[in-house]
Design a protein around this motif. Structure first.
Motif, PDB file in Angstrom:
ATOM      1  N   SER A 145       8.604  10.336  -5.786  1.00  0.00           N
ATOM      2  CA  SER A 145       8.951   9.857  -4.565  1.00  0.00           C
ATOM      3  C   SER A 145       7.673   8.818  -4.394  1.00  0.00           C
ATOM      4  CB  SER A 145       8.738  10.848  -3.336  1.00  0.00           C
ATOM      5  OG  SER A 145       9.737  11.709  -3.629  1.00  0.00           O
ATOM      6  N   GLN A 146       7.962   7.764  -3.605  1.00  0.00           N
ATOM      7  CA  GLN A 146       7.278   6.829  -3.218  1.00  0.00           C
ATOM      8  C   GLN A 146       6.730   6.969  -1.877  1.00  0.00           C
ATOM      9  OE1 GLN A 146       8.759   2.628  -3.152  1.00  0.00           O
ATOM     10  NE2 GLN A 146       6.739   1.758  -3.709  1.00  0.00           N
ATOM     11  N   VAL A 147       5.479   6.879  -1.426  1.00  0.00           N
ATOM     12  CA  VAL A 147       4.887   7.298  -0.164  1.00  0.00           C
ATOM     13  C   VAL A 147       4.653   5.876   0.445  1.00  0.00           C
ATOM     14  CG1 VAL A 147       3.416   8.629   1.238  1.00  0.00           C
ATOM     15  CG2 VAL A 147       4.619   9.406  -0.486  1.00  0.00           C
ATOM     16  N   LEU A 148       4.968   5.493   1.576  1.00  0.00           N
ATOM     17  CA  LEU A 148       4.142   4.210   2.370  1.00  0.00           C
ATOM     18  C   LEU A 148       3.035   4.743   3.287  1.00  0.00           C
ATOM     19  CD1 LEU A 148       4.843   1.164   3.032  1.00  0.00           C
ATOM     20  CD2 LEU A 148       5.871   2.098   4.896  1.00  0.00           C
ATOM     21  N   LEU A 149       2.061   4.357   2.937  1.00  0.00           N
ATOM     22  CA  LEU A 149       0.608   4.567   3.309  1.00  0.00           C
ATOM     23  C   LEU A 149       0.761   3.832   4.680  1.00  0.00           C
ATOM     24  CD1 LEU A 149      -2.022   4.207   0.615  1.00  0.00           C
ATOM     25  CD2 LEU A 149      -0.664   6.452   1.257  1.00  0.00           C
ATOM     26  N   ILE A 150      -0.041   4.608   5.889  1.00  0.00           N
ATOM     27  CA  ILE A 150      -0.121   4.128   7.231  1.00  0.00           C
ATOM     28  C   ILE A 150      -1.143   2.888   7.325  1.00  0.00           C
ATOM     29  CG2 ILE A 150       0.075   6.372   8.461  1.00  0.00           C
ATOM     30  CD1 ILE A 150      -2.964   6.458   8.703  1.00  0.00           C
ATOM     31  N   ASN A 151      -1.607   2.271   6.314  1.00  0.00           N
ATOM     32  CA  ASN A 151      -2.462   1.215   6.310  1.00  0.00           C
ATOM     33  C   ASN A 151      -1.761  -0.035   5.655  1.00  0.00           C
ATOM     34  OD1 ASN A 151      -2.797   1.908   3.754  1.00  0.00           O
ATOM     35  ND2 ASN A 151      -4.773   1.262   3.654  1.00  0.00           N
ATOM     36  N   ASP A 152      -0.360   0.195   5.374  1.00  0.00           N
ATOM     37  CA  ASP A 152       0.366  -0.876   4.892  1.00  0.00           C
ATOM     38  C   ASP A 152       1.075  -1.747   6.238  1.00  0.00           C
ATOM     39  OD1 ASP A 152       2.064  -1.927   2.505  1.00  0.00           O
ATOM     40  OD2 ASP A 152       3.372  -2.075   4.267  1.00  0.00           O
ATOM     41  N   GLN A 153       1.235  -2.985   5.947  1.00  0.00           N
ATOM     42  CA  GLN A 153       1.500  -3.767   6.949  1.00  0.00           C
ATOM     43  C   GLN A 153       2.725  -3.743   7.457  1.00  0.00           C
ATOM     44  OE1 GLN A 153       2.150  -8.216   6.376  1.00  0.00           O
ATOM     45  NE2 GLN A 153       1.193  -7.720   4.229  1.00  0.00           N
ATOM     46  N   THR A 154       3.792  -2.943   6.506  1.00  0.00           N
ATOM     47  CA  THR A 154       5.043  -2.691   7.296  1.00  0.00           C
ATOM     48  C   THR A 154       5.184  -1.441   7.839  1.00  0.00           C
ATOM     49  OG1 THR A 154       5.662  -1.875   5.065  1.00  0.00           O
ATOM     50  CG2 THR A 154       6.171  -4.319   5.388  1.00  0.00           C
ATOM     51  N   SER A 155       4.111  -0.582   8.141  1.00  0.00           N
ATOM     52  CA  SER A 155       3.858   0.834   8.535  1.00  0.00           C
ATOM     53  C   SER A 155       3.772   0.680  10.026  1.00  0.00           C
ATOM     54  CB  SER A 155       3.172   1.618   7.669  1.00  0.00           C
ATOM     55  OG  SER A 155       2.200   2.441   8.665  1.00  0.00           O
ATOM     56  N   GLY A 156       4.381   1.649  10.608  1.00  0.00           N
ATOM     57  CA  GLY A 156       4.383   2.029  12.150  1.00  0.00           C
ATOM     58  C   GLY A 156       4.375   3.307  12.344  1.00  0.00           C
ATOM     59  N   VAL A 157       3.169   3.809  13.210  1.00  0.00           N
ATOM     60  CA  VAL A 157       3.398   5.225  13.456  1.00  0.00           C
ATOM     61  C   VAL A 157       3.073   5.351  15.008  1.00  0.00           C
ATOM     62  CG1 VAL A 157       2.052   7.517  13.383  1.00  0.00           C
ATOM     63  CG2 VAL A 157       2.270   5.933  11.265  1.00  0.00           C
ATOM     64  N   GLY A 198      -0.721  -0.919   9.912  1.00  0.00           N
ATOM     65  CA  GLY A 198      -1.629  -1.638   8.963  1.00  0.00           C
ATOM     66  C   GLY A 198      -1.657  -3.056   9.131  1.00  0.00           C
ATOM     67  N   THR A 199      -2.994  -3.609   8.206  1.00  0.00           N
ATOM     68  CA  THR A 199      -3.057  -4.932   8.395  1.00  0.00           C
ATOM     69  C   THR A 199      -2.978  -5.573   7.156  1.00  0.00           C
ATOM     70  OG1 THR A 199      -5.331  -4.903   8.054  1.00  0.00           O
ATOM     71  CG2 THR A 199      -4.637  -4.790  10.257  1.00  0.00           C
ATOM     72  N   PRO A 200      -2.733  -6.793   6.777  1.00  0.00           N
ATOM     73  CA  PRO A 200      -2.682  -7.412   5.415  1.00  0.00           C
ATOM     74  C   PRO A 200      -4.082  -7.072   4.511  1.00  0.00           C
ATOM     75  CG  PRO A 200      -2.261  -8.890   6.916  1.00  0.00           C
ATOM     76  CD  PRO A 200      -2.499  -7.852   7.772  1.00  0.00           C
ATOM     77  N   SER A 201      -5.208  -6.890   5.172  1.00  0.00           N
ATOM     78  CA  SER A 201      -6.608  -6.295   4.500  1.00  0.00           C
ATOM     79  C   SER A 201      -6.572  -4.797   4.247  1.00  0.00           C
ATOM     80  CB  SER A 201      -7.566  -7.057   5.231  1.00  0.00           C
ATOM     81  OG  SER A 201      -7.700  -6.241   6.342  1.00  0.00           O
ATOM     82  N   GLY A 202      -5.771  -4.219   4.687  1.00  0.00           N
ATOM     83  CA  GLY A 202      -5.841  -2.494   4.513  1.00  0.00           C
ATOM     84  C   GLY A 202      -6.339  -1.901   5.685  1.00  0.00           C
ATOM     85  N   ASP A 203      -6.709  -2.476   6.747  1.00  0.00           N
ATOM     86  CA  ASP A 203      -7.284  -1.779   7.801  1.00  0.00           C
ATOM     87  C   ASP A 203      -6.135  -1.114   8.686  1.00  0.00           C
ATOM     88  OD1 ASP A 203      -9.902  -2.462   7.353  1.00  0.00           O
ATOM     89  OD2 ASP A 203      -9.748  -4.489   8.238  1.00  0.00           O
ATOM     90  N   VAL A 204      -6.381  -0.463   9.619  1.00  0.00           N
ATOM     91  CA  VAL A 204      -5.302   0.407  10.503  1.00  0.00           C
ATOM     92  C   VAL A 204      -5.736  -0.014  11.963  1.00  0.00           C
ATOM     93  CG1 VAL A 204      -4.697   2.590  11.206  1.00  0.00           C
ATOM     94  CG2 VAL A 204      -5.251   2.170   8.969  1.00  0.00           C
ATOM     95  N   ARG A 251       0.890  -1.464   0.123  1.00  0.00           N
ATOM     96  CA  ARG A 251      -0.121   0.127   0.057  1.00  0.00           C
ATOM     97  C   ARG A 251       0.820   1.290   0.166  1.00  0.00           C
ATOM     98  NH1 ARG A 251      -5.217  -2.035   0.616  1.00  0.00           N
ATOM     99  NH2 ARG A 251      -5.081  -4.029   1.234  1.00  0.00           N
ATOM    100  N   SER A 252       1.243   1.508  -1.237  1.00  0.00           N
ATOM    101  CA  SER A 252       2.219   2.664  -1.304  1.00  0.00           C
ATOM    102  C   SER A 252       1.612   3.492  -2.584  1.00  0.00           C
ATOM    103  CB  SER A 252       3.507   2.383  -1.335  1.00  0.00           C
ATOM    104  OG  SER A 252       3.517   1.630  -2.308  1.00  0.00           O
ATOM    105  N   ILE A 253       1.955   4.872  -2.568  1.00  0.00           N
ATOM    106  CA  ILE A 253       1.634   5.723  -3.765  1.00  0.00           C
ATOM    107  C   ILE A 253       2.888   6.590  -4.203  1.00  0.00           C
ATOM    108  CG2 ILE A 253      -0.971   6.143  -3.098  1.00  0.00           C
ATOM    109  CD1 ILE A 253       0.243   8.511  -1.717  1.00  0.00           C
ATOM    110  N   TYR A 254       2.522   7.030  -5.339  1.00  0.00           N
ATOM    111  CA  TYR A 254       3.879   7.659  -6.126  1.00  0.00           C
ATOM    112  C   TYR A 254       3.227   9.374  -6.050  1.00  0.00           C
ATOM    113  CZ  TYR A 254       6.444   3.846  -7.099  1.00  0.00           C
ATOM    114  OH  TYR A 254       7.223   2.602  -7.093  1.00  0.00           O
ATOM    115  N   ILE A 255       3.916  10.018  -5.775  1.00  0.00           N
ATOM    116  CA  ILE A 255       3.692  11.525  -5.742  1.00  0.00           C
ATOM    117  C   ILE A 255       4.668  12.229  -6.690  1.00  0.00           C
ATOM    118  CG2 ILE A 255       2.708  11.844  -3.509  1.00  0.00           C
ATOM    119  CD1 ILE A 255       5.412  13.010  -2.571  1.00  0.00           C
TER     120      ILE A 255
END
Lengths: 172, 430
Positions: free
Chosen positions: B177-189, B204-210, B135-139
């Protein structure tokens, strides 16, 4: 006209022009990365996978199928932040399997294509699940209803994609 | 050789798979943040992003023409509503600014270091990773615009993620740039619950929840509570909105499983802000002179209306120097001035706080501290001095801190006191 003979039946083998071979996978990867931004529901589709299956069943060459699948998968991996190879391995297996199966059965009619796509979608997801969980250590969730549902959705789209590919494929 | 020829396809398949598995294993072993971007990623991004940028430009252009020139229905009504909203917001701003000022002073007293976003850069979202497992986007902003890895990415609604990879350091590369979203399972905030003040880690969880993890199961977390950034991760400044709690259930290992709905709509991101600079500075009081918590609290006590008696010098609103519509701190001198008559109203008084009280008429004490001193001494014992001072003519100009707390000793003054529920913002001349 090159003909492959299997079980007494004649199976036609097709090829794609170089621009089509390069541009169609690129377009599939581009649409996969762009469309869901505007229409999030489209995330369930795997356009590069449909292209891999379409190319593999048309060419009916296992080697060409596995290399096409591998390259498209690696390109798809490159856009993610995960290690490169997850989609590469999954699509290599699918490319090989689809082209091998294409030799054995008739994959020209929509019904066969529909079932074939569901089958290979599930195979793709299983391989991805095993690699991602076993080798990369990602937390993965498996849900049969979700996978079957996504497989059906991809199969429906696949019929349209294969029809488009039929227009650009050339007899060898 | 026959065997090789017969199983050629299978052998090639196994070889290709083995090579890829080997490459994957090497990447998993070597993964680190300092690892340079792989060439294949640069190629893939370079091949896809120009089309994405082009399509995005086309879409925004046509959308802009439509919305800005053609489809203007309801704009007039919307403009009227917005103007009304603006008026309401201005009133609200006055109240909030007072609270903020007070909080600022309290922070200064407690020597807080405050973090604030001092610079952001707007960026357009041009692409997605194309995988539900990433779950990442490009800006459309990259190294050439000064974007660096680990910069926070937000929207006006809440946090979005962090910058993961930056392209464009090479002149031939696309600056994206590639931005890692907070609902990715490898992200931590690092996150904190707004009311409960419980800290946890947002993942984040594998299903995209937070979900908010590491909150003990014996804590009570109500559904609907706001989740904010805690600042503990060193990426997001403290206090940014993250989302709201939607479900609380028992998790594993004595921790709660708290599901959070992100404040920012992560499925429909079009424009984001990259936080390019975060400043950290010691909170400083905006008001000159020492301030203590009790002084600040004293400001909220009831006030005395201005005396309209023309015979009393300095009693009018403009020249009272604290009488009437004055700040509480400025009013304190009048207590001294009235009781002792040594200081004229409006003249600033300096000195030690302790000296100001016993005599009541001695013009001394730093302004804020004097207020505290008066509060303490008057309520404790000094009825004579307090009464003598406050009972005089100028006592009508006595201010909130003094009059409110010296109630028992000064009944005549009490009658002139008009309590106000929230006087600080109205009484203080700006």
């Amino acid at each position: 006209m090159a003909i492959t003979y299997t079980s007494g039946e004649q199976v036609e083998v097709y090829r794609f022009s170089l621009p089509a071979t390069i541009l169609i996978p690129l377009a599939a990867i581009f649409l996969q990365a762009w469309l869901p931004l505007r229409f999030p529901i489209l995330k369930i589709f795997d356009l590069p996978l449909l292209v891999v299956i379409g190319f593999a069943t048309a060419r009916r060459n296992p080697l060409a199928g596995l290399f096409t699948g591998g390259l498209i998968g690696i390109l798809q991996d490159a856009l993610t932040h995960q290690p490169i190879g997850l989609y590469g391995i999954s699509k290599t297996v699918v490319g090989f399997g689809a082209s091998s199966l294409g030799i054995k059965v008739d994959v020209e009619n929509p019904g066969a294509r529909f079932l074939l796509t569901i089958l290979f979608y599930v195979v793709h997801e299983i391989v991805f699940f095993i690699i991602a969980r076993g080798l990369v250590g990602l937390r993965m969730e498996w849900s049969w209803p979700h996978e079957i549902g996504s497989g059906v959705a991809n199969a429906v789209l696949g019929i349209a994609v294969y029809a488009l590919l039929d227009r650009v494929k050339q007899r060898t | 050789m026959d065997v090789l020829g017969r199983y050629r396809n299978l052998i090639v398949l196994v070889t290709v798979l083995f090579a890829q598995v080997l490459g994957l294993a090497v990447q998993v072993k070597r993964t680190s943040d300092s690892e340079p971007t792989r060439l294949i990623r640069v190629w893939a991004v370079g091949a896809v992003t120009p089309f994405e940028e082009g399509l995005h430009w086309l879409q925004t252009s046509t959308s802009g023409i439509w919305h800005n020139y053609l489809y203007l229905r309801g704009v007039r009504a919307e403009n009227r509503d917005l103007k009304q909203q603006l008026q309401q917001m201005r009133l609200e701003q006055v109240r909030v600014s007072q609270d903020a000022e007070q909080a600022h002073r309290l922070q200064a007293l407690l020597e807080f270091k405050e973090q604030f976003i001092s610079q952001t850069m707007a960026a357009q979202v041009i692409g997605w990773s194309g995988s539900e497992q990433s779950r990442s986007i490009y800006i459309d902003k990259g190294a050439r615009e000064g974007i660096k890895p680990d910069m926070a990415v937000i929207t006006k609604d809440g946090i979005v993620g962090k910058v993961l990879q930056v392209f464009g350091s090479n002149p031939l590369e696309r600056s994206v740039s590639q931005v890692l979203l907070i609902n990715d399972q490898t992200s931590g905030v690092g996150a904190i619950l707004d009311q409960a003040r419980l800290q946890g880690i947002l993942r984040g969880t594998p299903s995209g929840d937070v979900v908010l993890e590491k909150v003990m199961s014996d804590e009570t977390v109500p559904v609907g509570e706001t989740v904010l950034t805690s600042g503990g991760d060193g990426i997001f400044p403290k206090g940014l909105p993250v989302g709201k709690v939607t479900k609380v259930s028992a998790g594993s290992e004595l921790f709660l499983n708290i599901r959070v709905r992100p404040a920012a709509n992560l499925n429909r991101l079009e424009e984001v802000l990259v936080v390019t600079k975060i400043d950290e500075r010691q909170a400083e009081p905006e008001q000159a002179g020492p301030m203590r918590a009790v002084d600040i609290l004293a400001e909220r006590l009831p006030t005395v209306p201005p005396k309209q008696d023309a015979s009393t010098p300095g009693a009018d609103k403009t020249t009272a120097g604290g009488a009437g519509a004055v700040t509480p701190n400025a009013a304190v001198p009048n207590v001294g001035a009235a009781s002792g008559g040594a200081a004229s109203p409006g003249v600033p008084i300096t000195g030690t706080p302790q000296a100001a009280v016993p005599g009541g008429g001695v013009a001394s004490g730093t302004v804020p501290s004097a207020a505290t001193a008066v509060v303490k001494k008057a309520s404790a014992s000094a009825p004579s001095s307090a009464a003598s001072g406050i009972g005089s003519t100028a006592a009508a100009a006595t201010t909130r801190p003094a009059t409110a707390v010296t109630k028992p000793a000064t009944k005549p003054v009490q009658s002139t006191v008009t309590p106000k529920p929230q006087p600080a913002s109205q009484d203080t001349p700006q």
